[in-house]
Design a protein around this motif. Structure first.
Motif, short mmCIF file in Angstrom:
data_model
loop_
_atom_site.label_atom_id
_atom_site.label_comp_id
_atom_site.label_asym_id
_atom_site.label_seq_id
_atom_site.Cartn_x
_atom_site.Cartn_y
_atom_site.Cartn_z
N GLN A 85 0.81 -1.45 -0.01
CA GLN A 85 -0.04 -0.12 0.04
C GLN A 85 0.82 1.21 -0.01
O GLN A 85 0.51 2.29 -0.61
CB GLN A 85 -0.91 -0.04 1.27
CG GLN A 85 -2.25 -0.82 1.12
CD GLN A 85 -3.01 -0.94 2.31
OE1 GLN A 85 -2.46 -0.60 3.46
NE2 GLN A 85 -3.89 -2.02 2.46
N ASN A 86 1.97 1.34 0.87
CA ASN A 86 2.98 2.45 0.66
C ASN A 86 3.68 2.70 -0.48
O ASN A 86 3.68 3.89 -1.21
CB ASN A 86 4.01 2.18 1.86
CG ASN A 86 3.65 2.21 3.10
OD1 ASN A 86 2.43 2.70 3.68
ND2 ASN A 86 4.45 1.67 4.31
N TRP A 89 1.10 4.35 -2.73
CA TRP A 89 1.13 5.62 -2.31
C TRP A 89 2.05 6.59 -2.80
O TRP A 89 1.80 7.47 -3.24
CB TRP A 89 1.18 5.53 -0.53
CG TRP A 89 0.64 6.85 -0.12
CD1 TRP A 89 -0.70 7.14 0.31
CD2 TRP A 89 1.40 8.07 0.07
NE1 TRP A 89 -0.53 8.31 1.04
CE2 TRP A 89 0.76 9.07 0.89
CE3 TRP A 89 2.86 8.19 0.07
CZ2 TRP A 89 1.15 10.33 1.35
CZ3 TRP A 89 3.46 9.70 0.56
CH2 TRP A 89 2.85 10.72 1.11
N ARG A 93 2.25 9.45 -6.22
CA ARG A 93 2.53 10.82 -6.10
C ARG A 93 3.91 11.03 -6.85
O ARG A 93 4.69 11.98 -6.52
CB ARG A 93 2.84 11.12 -4.62
CG ARG A 93 1.45 11.18 -3.82
CD ARG A 93 1.46 11.13 -2.22
NE ARG A 93 0.27 11.17 -1.61
CZ ARG A 93 -0.86 10.40 -1.92
NH1 ARG A 93 -0.69 9.30 -2.50
NH2 ARG A 93 -1.85 10.64 -0.96
N SER A 162 3.85 -0.24 8.90
CA SER A 162 2.87 0.54 9.45
C SER A 162 3.44 1.71 10.20
O SER A 162 2.78 2.85 9.98
CB SER A 162 2.26 -0.41 10.65
OG SER A 162 1.78 0.09 11.61
N GLU A 165 3.70 4.16 7.29
CA GLU A 165 2.25 4.56 6.72
C GLU A 165 1.76 5.86 7.78
O GLU A 165 1.43 6.88 7.36
CB GLU A 165 1.21 3.50 7.07
CG GLU A 165 -0.02 4.02 6.47
CD GLU A 165 -1.00 3.00 6.97
OE1 GLU A 165 -2.29 2.66 6.19
OE2 GLU A 165 -1.05 2.26 7.90
N ARG A 166 2.16 5.72 9.05
CA ARG A 166 1.95 6.74 9.95
C ARG A 166 2.68 7.88 10.02
O ARG A 166 2.30 9.07 10.10
CB ARG A 166 1.85 6.20 11.55
CG ARG A 166 0.83 5.21 11.77
CD ARG A 166 0.84 4.98 13.37
NE ARG A 166 1.97 4.77 14.03
CZ ARG A 166 2.30 3.48 14.07
NH1 ARG A 166 2.04 2.48 13.80
NH2 ARG A 166 3.53 3.38 14.97
N LEU A 168 4.26 8.91 7.04
CA LEU A 168 3.95 9.66 5.86
C LEU A 168 2.76 10.52 6.21
O LEU A 168 2.66 11.58 5.27
CB LEU A 168 3.64 8.41 4.62
CG LEU A 168 4.66 7.80 4.11
CD1 LEU A 168 4.61 6.67 3.22
CD2 LEU A 168 5.79 8.79 3.33
N GLN A 169 1.79 10.20 6.83
CA GLN A 169 0.60 11.02 7.26
C GLN A 169 1.11 12.31 7.93
O GLN A 169 0.87 13.42 7.57
CB GLN A 169 -0.34 10.36 7.96
CG GLN A 169 -1.20 9.33 7.28
CD GLN A 169 -2.02 8.45 8.13
OE1 GLN A 169 -1.96 8.67 9.44
NE2 GLN A 169 -2.69 7.20 7.64
N GLN A 170 2.05 12.38 8.67
CA GLN A 170 2.79 13.39 9.16
C GLN A 170 3.61 14.19 8.33
O GLN A 170 3.58 15.55 8.37
CB GLN A 170 3.46 12.83 10.49
CG GLN A 170 2.83 12.40 11.74
CD GLN A 170 1.83 13.34 12.56
OE1 GLN A 170 2.10 14.35 12.54
NE2 GLN A 170 0.64 12.66 12.61
N ASN A 172 3.87 14.25 5.01
CA ASN A 172 3.20 14.74 3.81
C ASN A 172 4.09 15.48 2.61
O ASN A 172 4.05 16.73 2.52
CB ASN A 172 2.14 15.88 4.30
CG ASN A 172 1.19 16.29 3.20
OD1 ASN A 172 0.90 15.60 2.24
ND2 ASN A 172 0.49 17.69 3.31
#
Lengths: 285, 113
Positions: A85-86, A89, A93, A162, A165-166, A168-170, A172
């Motif tokens: 999934q990463n 992602w 992009r 995991s 994933e967390r 990457l949300q931070q 951005n």
């Protein structure tokens, strides 16, 4: 205990006396009635027996039967799914993600800060910093002006998909950029965990032993690139570069090797060329 | 110790498949080239299984030996580490077995009524 990261104990360890050639295998013997069978093809099966035979008997009396379910499930499936999934992602992009791995103190952070500063005008680089504790490295990276997120793994000895994933949300990170993931300093565990990166890069310094690639083969086998750092120190240390390259290619014949000094800048253009080519290629899924 | 995380995964996967029933046996396949130590898994298993449906389950570990095929001459070579040299001198090897990390099967309790 593994001196690299504290991984596991000395179960299954082998002690070789170089003077006598004597080899001692150490196996743990638990008093739990373990039995080992070796099949003709070399497969070893070890299984335990219940401590409580009375309990077993009572279970039989209770007419309990076991139903066998075939799972055939990969133990790392969950991590691999998140890594995929990463990867998607990043691909969506057009971001090049690299997983930088080494033992502690090999010069990952120094190489990274130098790379970010030297390529500022050409590439946008963001960083995910992995360490057991402290935000020291992230602060060093932040001084370059780039985006950085620190992941502290606590007792964990590697990053996993995991956490990325967390992170990457931070973080951005912007489109069409590079994300450098600096893994926890450890030459064992990080090799096993896919983060969704496009390539693994192992960093080895000349202040370590030239035989590291054959001592930690999983790491060097998993990596597309090996960067030999601190080459400015070669006059002062006993490090056989040719032997090291030989070992690395023995473990991984396809590995690309760059010899650099983050202090003097020697050899960095080879690493920068590879990075620029990698960025210009379409990100593969 | 990455084996602790791996064992937690094993317990989580098996718990999900057991659907609340007691697990009597878990059979794993661990390749000898996988960088996972069966003894460390065994050590962690007792701790991770506590208070779950796997508590007191038998753990059976099949260690799969390493086998590679030479890309140059096609010769099959037994390996005890994830690299080696073929008799023909080539280090270009494709690993065939030895990297397994699998839960093969589980046995769950069924009560006859």
């Amino acid at each position: 205990m593994c001196v690299t990261c504290g991984c596991s104990d000395d179960a299954e360890s082998k002690v070789t006396n170089l003077a006598t050639g004597e080899v001692n295998h150490h196996h743990h013997h638990h008093d739990d009635g373990n039995h080992t069978h070796t099949l003709p093809d070399g497969t070893v099966i070890t299984h335990s027996h219940s401590h409580d035979h009375h309990q077993e008997a009572s279970q039989i009396h209770a007419k309990m039967h076991g139903t066998t379910i075939s799972l055939e499930q990969d133990i790392l499936a969950k991590n691999n799914l998140l890594a995929a999934q990463n990867r998607g992602w990043f691909k969506g992009r057009n971001i090049l993600a690299l997983n930088l791995m080494s033992s502690p103190g090999a010069g990952k952070t120094t190489l990274l800060t130098r790379t970010i500063n030297d390529l500022k005008s050409k590439l946008t680089i963001s960083v995910i910093e992995g360490d057991q504790e402290t935000t020291n490295d992230a602060k060093k990276i932040q001084e370059t002006g780039c985006k950085v997120v620190q992941i502290n793994t606590g007792t964990g000895c590697h990053l996993d998909a995991s956490m990325i994933e967390r992170g990457l949300q931070q973080l951005n990170p912007p489109l069409n950029s590079v994300v450098m993931i600096e893994n926890v300093g450890n030459l064992v565990c990080p090799a096993l965990f896919d983060l969704g990166e496009q390539a693994k890069v192992v960093i080895l310094s000349v202040t370590e032993g030239e035989d590291k690639p054959i001592k930690y083969p999983h790491m060097f086998r998993a990596s597309e690139v090996m960067i030999l750092t601190k080459i400015d120190l070669l006059p002062y240390v006993q490090f056989d570069v040719q032997k090291c390259l030989e070992y690395a290619r023995q473990v991984n014949p396809e590995i690309q090797i760059f010899q650099v000094s983050s202090t003097t800048g020697a050899g960095l253009e080879t690493w920068y060329d590879w990075l620029s080519k990698k960025v210009s290629l379409p990100v593969m899924g | 110790m990455h084996e602790l995380g791996i064992t937690q995964n094993i317990v989580a996967i098996v718990t999900e498949h057991a659907q609340g029933k007691k697990v009597q046996r878990v059979a794993l396949e661990i390749g000898k080239l996988s960088a996972i130590m069966p003894d460390a898994i065994r050590f962690c298993f007792d701790i991770c299984a506590q208070g779950t449906v796997l508590e007191s389950a038998k753990l059976e570990i099949r260690e799969i030996p390493g086998l590679a095929e030479c890309r140059q001459c096609g010769n099959k070579i037994a390996l005890d580490k994830p690299f080696g040299v073929c008799e023909c001198g080539s280090v270009q090897l494709n690993l065939i077995t030895g990297e397994e990390l699998k839960i093969k099967e589980i046995e769950i309790e069924e009560i006859c009524v």
